[in-house]
Write an enzyme that holds these catalytic residues in place. Structure first.
Site, PDB file in Angstrom:
ATOM      1  N   LYS A  83     -15.723   7.812 -34.888  1.00 11.40           N
ATOM      2  CA  LYS A  83     -16.162   6.421 -35.075  1.00 11.40           C
ATOM      3  C   LYS A  83     -16.383   5.798 -33.695  1.00 11.40           C
ATOM      4  CE  LYS A  83     -14.906   2.745 -38.291  1.00 11.40           C
ATOM      5  NZ  LYS A  83     -13.770   2.174 -39.022  1.00 11.40           N
TER       6      LYS A  83
HETATM    7  O1  G3P Z   1     -13.562  -1.148 -42.154  1.00 11.26           O
HETATM    8  C1  G3P Z   1     -13.477  -2.275 -41.335  1.00 11.26           C
HETATM    9  C2  G3P Z   1     -12.394  -3.143 -41.783  1.00 11.26           C
HETATM   10  O2  G3P Z   1     -11.159  -2.529 -41.606  1.00 11.26           O
HETATM   11  C3  G3P Z   1     -12.424  -4.495 -41.190  1.00 11.26           C
HETATM   12  O3  G3P Z   1     -12.027  -5.320 -42.194  1.00 11.26           O
HETATM   13  O4  G3P Z   1     -11.185  -7.353 -43.202  1.00 11.26           O
HETATM   14  O5  G3P Z   1     -10.648  -6.823 -40.789  1.00 11.26           O
HETATM   15  O6  G3P Z   1     -12.931  -7.531 -41.446  1.00 11.26           O
HETATM   16  P1  G3P Z   1     -11.671  -6.855 -41.881  1.00 11.26           P
END
Ligand code: G3P
Length: 217
Positions: A83
């Site tokens: 990634k």
């Molecule tokens: O896959 C990306 C994710 O972990 C980010 O999520 O909710 O932190 O924007 P969030």
């Protein structure tokens, strides 16, 4: 649509995999910190649980550093997908990895132009963060729709992996516009299953079954 579990917590990953609906796993430095785990030890353990691609994120931000770190991560297990953040050095590294046959997931995508360049560099997956776009009063789902269309227009093999999914409506929106994959926290996977009418209906079926078997005695 493929469903990935967005977690570095082994108990959560096991629970999701036990449902039989999980095609892969994504992690990031924040999820590793939350789980209190180191990337080099947790990724092989996740690969033993998940039979599919497992994303492991580099933390270097220069080209040489990303390539060096990514090659080490790719050796952890055959299912590892490296990634990489959507920055200039990252795009260069994606091209290098695509020439070496190393799979990549380009993360922190917030625009169709970024997604186009990631596909041209040969990314295996692109991760648009739809919840974070919604957070700033944007329409995250529009980016998913744009990328699905752009990739189809030109036959790019890059898979749209919708990320930053916060609730079941995001999942329905992603599936409606044809996102190839979506990565979900366990809480959202659980929510997908829930419907109060299912619970009410089941309760009635079981009560009627009990009454009927008592009558038949
Ligand atoms: O896959 C990306 C994710 O972990 C980010 O999520 O909710 O932190 O924007 P969030």
């Amino acid at each position: 649509m493929q469903i990935f579990i967005d977690s570095a917590d082994l108990a959560e990953i096991k629970e999701a995999v036990a449902l039989g609906v999980v095609d892969g796993c994504t992690t990031n430095p924040s999820l590793l910190a939350k789980a209190g785990r180191k990337i080099e030890t947790v990724i092989p353990e996740i690969c033993e649980i998940v039979d599919g691609p497992v994303s492991a994120e580099v933390t270097a931000t220069d080209y040489e550093g990303i390539v060096k770190e990514g090659r080490v991560l790719a050796k952890l297990h055959k299912n590892v997908v490296v990634k990489i953040p959507l920055i200039e050095a990252g795009i260069r590294a994606v091209k290098t990895f695509s020439q070496e046959g190393i799979k990549t997931n380009v993360t922190l995508c917030f625009s169709a132009t970024q997604g186009l360049l990631a596909a041209k560099a040969g990314a295996t997956y692109i991760s648009p963060f739809i919840g974070r776009i919604d957070d700033v009063a944007g329409e995250g789902i529009q980016l998913i729709e744009q990328l699905v269309t752009i990739y189809a227009n030109y036959g790019f093999k890059t898979n749209v992996l919708a990320a930053s999914i916060r609730h079941p409506v995001h999942v329905v929106q992603c599936a409606t516009v044809g996102s190839h994959c979506a990565t979900l926290p366990l809480s959202v996977i659980r929510q997908l299953l829930k419907h109060p009418l299912t619970d009410i209906g089941l309760e009635k079926f079981l009560a009627d079954n009990k009454k009927a078997s008592e009558k038949a005695k």
